[in-house]
Design an enzyme around this catalytic site. Structure first.
Site, short mmCIF file in Angstrom:
data_model
loop_
_atom_site.label_atom_id
_atom_site.label_comp_id
_atom_site.label_asym_id
_atom_site.label_seq_id
_atom_site.Cartn_x
_atom_site.Cartn_y
_atom_site.Cartn_z
N THR A 96 -20.55 -13.40 27.00
CA THR A 96 -20.36 -12.18 26.55
C THR A 96 -20.31 -12.60 24.93
O THR A 96 -19.97 -13.50 24.57
CB THR A 96 -19.01 -11.52 26.67
OG1 THR A 96 -19.23 -11.04 28.29
CG2 THR A 96 -18.75 -10.41 25.87
N ARG A 142 -21.42 -2.05 38.28
CA ARG A 142 -20.27 -3.00 38.02
C ARG A 142 -19.80 -2.87 36.39
O ARG A 142 -20.81 -2.86 35.87
CB ARG A 142 -20.40 -4.48 38.29
CG ARG A 142 -19.30 -5.40 38.19
CD ARG A 142 -19.47 -5.94 36.78
NE ARG A 142 -18.21 -7.00 36.68
CZ ARG A 142 -18.17 -7.70 35.58
NH1 ARG A 142 -18.83 -7.72 34.56
NH2 ARG A 142 -17.17 -8.58 35.58
N GLY A 202 -17.28 -4.27 33.66
CA GLY A 202 -16.34 -5.58 33.32
C GLY A 202 -15.45 -5.07 32.17
O GLY A 202 -15.18 -3.93 31.94
N ASP A 203 -14.83 -6.14 31.65
CA ASP A 203 -13.77 -5.61 30.36
C ASP A 203 -14.25 -5.42 29.12
O ASP A 203 -13.44 -4.60 28.44
CB ASP A 203 -12.84 -6.86 30.33
CG ASP A 203 -13.72 -8.25 29.75
OD1 ASP A 203 -13.53 -8.49 28.71
OD2 ASP A 203 -14.55 -8.80 30.35
N THR A 226 -13.41 -12.61 26.30
CA THR A 226 -14.75 -12.95 26.76
C THR A 226 -14.20 -13.99 28.22
O THR A 226 -13.27 -14.80 28.06
CB THR A 226 -15.84 -13.81 26.16
OG1 THR A 226 -16.78 -14.51 26.85
CG2 THR A 226 -14.98 -15.11 25.51
#
Length: 341
Positions: free
Chosen positions: A211, A239, A241-242, A261
């Site tokens: 990332t 999906r 992610g953060d 990350t």
């Protein structure tokens, strides 16, 4: 002392307080293979240094922090070396679903997007969500439609797919696994384990969840953060992610700005970026103290890293894996580009 002189002194002190030191940090992912070839290390450091210099020049020209982080992350999204924009990780169907977020700490304004498939620079779409929409987060069809309405540059999904990523997706499918490190050539032992379907047993430190992100504070003490990613190789469609989640992968307030990350699921559970700010606000920790505490105490068994700046012009980074692609600079003359601990 005469009253006029007192007022003039107060005005002078107030002006000094308003003039802060700028600082900037950039990351290209945490969790780096210790056997990463030297030429790949040099390539990564060259890209990070170029992007850092771009941000430094922008800060010296008095560009606002939120404009600086968008500018730098756009540059990272354009280069296929890291996992964002062109060169993003592929879903199990071989497509790209990108996500990004940006936050202006001055008023805690934010914008985020997920499931973007045609937008050349997702971070700029996230900025438009913040500036030109009544919302903070748009995803999938809604984000794509908003992009068309705003006239942002779009490309075919194939633009984001590279030969290296297609090969790593093939290996991931053979292993029946989700790969964090799809950019680094696997050693023979790793390939054997992949062929045996045992990749999930390997620690994240063998991988690189690449990332990208940038945090900056300008001379007015305004903090901002931006994060962008393609996610995980061979991930399920849909999906998230953060990276696009405010408080998890990205956060900025008057005290600091943070970009994370690594293992997205672990970062989400720990609300890692917000925790750094909370440790400063509620426990009175320094920026570095807050970063180190969050990395050591909040991730449980997850592997991750982060970069951060404070409104005072301090910079800090931390990670609990083998390495993190990172670069940072301050107005005081600090300039650093590195990978390993």
């Amino acid at each position: 002392m005469a009253g006029k002189e007192i007022q003039e002194m107060k005005g002078s002190e107030g002006g000094a307080r308003r003039r802060r030191r700028w600082a900037i940090a950039v990351h290209g992912g945490a969790g780096v293979d210790p056997k990463l070839p030297l030429e790949k290390q040099a390539q990564a450091e060259k890209i990070l240094a170029r992007c850092l210099q771009l941000g430094v020049a922008a800060l010296r020209s008095n560009l606002a922090a939120v404009d600086v982080v968008e500018l730098v992350v756009r540059e990272l999204e354009t280069d296929p070396f890291f996992n964002s924009g062109r060169g993003s990780a592929l879903t199990r169907k071989g497509t790209v679903e990108m996500e990004a977020s940006i936050m202006d700490g001055q008023r805690r304004r934010c914008g985020a997007v997920s499931g973007v498939t045609t937008v050349k620079n997702p971070i700029s779409l996230a900025r438009l969500v913040m500036d030109r929409s009544p919302h903070s987060y748009l995803a999938f069809h809604g984000a794509e439609q908003f992009a068309r309405e705003q006239g942002v540059e779009t490309v075919e999904n194939a633009y984001f797919v590279t030969e290296d990523n297609a090969e790593m997706l093939r290996l991931a499918k053979e292993a029946g696994s989700i790969l964090f490190d799809y950019r680094v050539p696997m050693a023979a032992g790793c390939r054997a384990e992949a062929a045996a379907g045992e990749m999930n047993s390997l620690p994240l430190s063998v991988y690189a969840a690449e990332t990208v992100g940038c945090v900056a504070v300008d001379t007015q003490g305004r903090c901002a953060a931006a994060t962008s990613t393609g996610g995980l190789m061979n991930k399920m469609e849909g999906r998230i992610g953060d990276s696009p989640l405010i408080g998890a992968g990205t956060y900025a307030c008057k005290a600091c700005a943070v970009s994370c990350t690594g293992e997205g699921e672990a970062i989400i559970r720990s609300t890692l970026a917000r925790d750094v700010a909370a440790l400063m606000e509620y426990k009175g920790l320094s920026l570095d103290g807050a970063v180190q505490y969050a990395i050591k105490e909040r991730l449980d068994e997850g592997k991750a890293g982060l970069i951060a700046v404070s409104s005072d012009g301090d910079v800090a980074c931390g990670f609990n894996c083998v390495g993190m692609f990172r670069a940072y600079a301050t107005e005081d003359g600090l300039f650093h580009v590195g990978i390993w601990d």
